[in-house]
Design a protein around this motif. Sequence first.
Motif, PDB file in Angstrom:
ATOM      1  N   VAL A  56       0.858  -1.185   0.000  1.00 48.49           N
ATOM      2  CA  VAL A  56       0.000   0.000   0.000  1.00 48.49           C
ATOM      3  C   VAL A  56       0.894   1.235   0.000  1.00 48.49           C
ATOM      4  N   GLN A  57       0.687   2.090  -0.991  1.00 46.75           N
ATOM      5  CA  GLN A  57       1.439   3.340  -1.102  1.00 46.75           C
ATOM      6  C   GLN A  57       0.669   4.437  -0.377  1.00 46.75           C
ATOM      7  N   ASN A  58       1.348   5.181   0.447  1.00 46.60           N
ATOM      8  CA  ASN A  58       0.715   6.251   1.216  1.00 46.60           C
ATOM      9  C   ASN A  58       0.629   7.513   0.361  1.00 46.60           C
ATOM     10  N   THR A  59      -0.229   7.433  -0.648  1.00 45.45           N
ATOM     11  CA  THR A  59      -0.432   8.555  -1.561  1.00 45.45           C
ATOM     12  C   THR A  59      -1.884   8.973  -1.483  1.00 45.45           C
ATOM     13  N   SER A  60      -2.215  10.033  -2.159  1.00 47.63           N
ATOM     14  CA  SER A  60      -3.612  10.462  -2.214  1.00 47.63           C
ATOM     15  C   SER A  60      -4.028  10.508  -3.681  1.00 47.63           C
ATOM     16  N   ILE A  76      -4.910   6.584  -2.159  1.00 52.97           N
ATOM     17  CA  ILE A  76      -4.064   5.443  -1.809  1.00 52.97           C
ATOM     18  C   ILE A  76      -3.944   4.519  -3.014  1.00 52.97           C
TER      19      ILE A  76
END
Length: 127
Positions: free
Chosen positions: A74-78, A80
Amino acid sequence: MNQALKYNIYQQHCPARLFFEKIADKWVLLIINVLARETQHFNLLKKSIQGISPKVLSQKLKMLERDGFIERQVQNTSPIRVDYSLTSLGLEVAKMAYQLKDWAETNIEQVITAQQRFDATQTEESK
């Protein structure tokens, strides 16, 4: 000296048979082949494998993760994003899967010709 194998795929209740059930699935082979090239996120995988529905892709990814062939990160992006990649076990399977892919692409014309010949014979016999 030959060491006796713990499992025998020809025995009815051999758990190794489950591998064949899963790996014989066209979507599983395609997912493994795509991930062998590079880590991909869900939408990119869906785009790379034409014709697979989001539901089926999700199911197959979960199955492959459960069996230890892929891992998800899981990439902590916006928003996700989840990336999928092959594990070392998955990479071993990918080598075999690629050989099947290569064989199929190389030999499909011979298979189609054989099918047409067989079908023509069947049509003649039914007259």
